[in-house]
Motif scaffolding. Sequence first.
Motif, PDB file in Angstrom:
ATOM      1  N   VAL A  45     -13.792 -41.220 -28.757  1.00  0.00           N
ATOM      2  CA  VAL A  45     -12.805 -40.273 -29.282  1.00  0.00           C
ATOM      3  C   VAL A  45     -13.394 -38.869 -29.332  1.00  0.00           C
ATOM      4  N   ALA A  46     -14.690 -38.764 -29.645  1.00  0.00           N
ATOM      5  CA  ALA A  46     -15.332 -37.445 -29.654  1.00  0.00           C
ATOM      6  C   ALA A  46     -15.276 -36.826 -28.260  1.00  0.00           C
ATOM      7  N   GLY A  47     -15.442 -37.656 -27.245  1.00  0.00           N
ATOM      8  CA  GLY A  47     -15.306 -37.141 -25.879  1.00  0.00           C
ATOM      9  C   GLY A  47     -13.894 -36.647 -25.609  1.00  0.00           C
ATOM     10  N   LEU A  48     -12.893 -37.399 -26.059  1.00  0.00           N
ATOM     11  CA  LEU A  48     -11.507 -36.971 -25.879  1.00  0.00           C
ATOM     12  C   LEU A  48     -11.221 -35.662 -26.599  1.00  0.00           C
ATOM     13  N   MET A  49     -11.760 -35.531 -27.797  1.00  0.00           N
ATOM     14  CA  MET A  49     -11.481 -34.344 -28.605  1.00  0.00           C
ATOM     15  C   MET A  49     -12.172 -33.095 -28.062  1.00  0.00           C
ATOM     16  N   THR A  50     -13.179 -33.276 -27.223  1.00  0.00           N
ATOM     17  CA  THR A  50     -13.866 -32.116 -26.646  1.00  0.00           C
ATOM     18  C   THR A  50     -13.398 -31.817 -25.232  1.00  0.00           C
ATOM     19  N   GLY A  51     -12.330 -32.479 -24.811  1.00  0.00           N
ATOM     20  CA  GLY A  51     -11.768 -32.188 -23.502  1.00  0.00           C
ATOM     21  C   GLY A  51     -12.286 -33.059 -22.379  1.00  0.00           C
ATOM     22  N   GLU A  52     -13.102 -34.032 -22.669  1.00  0.00           N
ATOM     23  CA  GLU A  52     -13.640 -34.949 -21.660  1.00  0.00           C
ATOM     24  C   GLU A  52     -12.764 -36.191 -21.586  1.00  0.00           C
ATOM     25  N   ASN A  53     -13.141 -37.097 -20.707  1.00  0.00           N
ATOM     26  CA  ASN A  53     -12.531 -38.411 -20.676  1.00  0.00           C
ATOM     27  C   ASN A  53     -13.051 -39.235 -21.842  1.00  0.00           C
ATOM     28  N   TYR A  54     -12.396 -40.372 -22.079  1.00  0.00           N
ATOM     29  CA  TYR A  54     -12.891 -41.289 -23.104  1.00  0.00           C
ATOM     30  C   TYR A  54     -14.288 -41.722 -22.698  1.00  0.00           C
ATOM     31  N   LEU A  55     -15.231 -41.644 -23.619  1.00  0.00           N
ATOM     32  CA  LEU A  55     -16.651 -41.877 -23.383  1.00  0.00           C
ATOM     33  C   LEU A  55     -17.259 -40.895 -22.396  1.00  0.00           C
ATOM     34  N   GLY A  56     -16.696 -39.714 -22.286  1.00  0.00           N
ATOM     35  CA  GLY A  56     -17.325 -38.630 -21.542  1.00  0.00           C
ATOM     36  C   GLY A  56     -18.284 -37.927 -22.493  1.00  0.00           C
ATOM     37  N   TYR A  57     -19.555 -37.910 -22.147  1.00  0.00           N
ATOM     38  CA  TYR A  57     -20.586 -37.465 -23.084  1.00  0.00           C
ATOM     39  C   TYR A  57     -21.024 -36.021 -22.912  1.00  0.00           C
ATOM     40  N   ASP A  58     -20.573 -35.341 -21.885  1.00  0.00           N
ATOM     41  CA  ASP A  58     -21.137 -34.035 -21.548  1.00  0.00           C
ATOM     42  C   ASP A  58     -21.029 -33.016 -22.683  1.00  0.00           C
TER      43      ASP A  58
END
Length: 139
Positions: free
Chosen positions: A84-97
Amino acid sequence: MRRDLVLRVASKFILPPIMLFALYVQFHGDYGPGGGFQAGVIAAAAIILYGLVNGLARAQKMVPQALLEVLMPSGVLIYAAVGVAGLMTGENYLGYDHLAHDAVHGQEWGVFLVEAGVFLTVFSSMIAIFYAFAGRRRS
């Protein structure tokens, strides 16, 4: 249950290296084979060995059922929170960048947190399964 002195002494010597190896597998999982699932099974095996040698009641004193009931969903929540943190930062789900100041550190933190969540869930689930089977009465 008969207390075998040789088993009790041998288990006291082997349990700390087993737990240390579980930590190694957990933290080395970013760089090679291993990770949360394998480390969780290894750590749970150490607790299960302790329970087999010293009795279920002593194992449940070390890792109480109430603690397991907190750890199982906590691991899943950590895993989901990273997604969800990845989603909230504009990434995909489980996007860690975007989890850190640069993409490389974000990937490191993301993998570390996901593997920690997997470790908690697998560790507590395996011990809960052992407690369920070991606590059954023979008929």
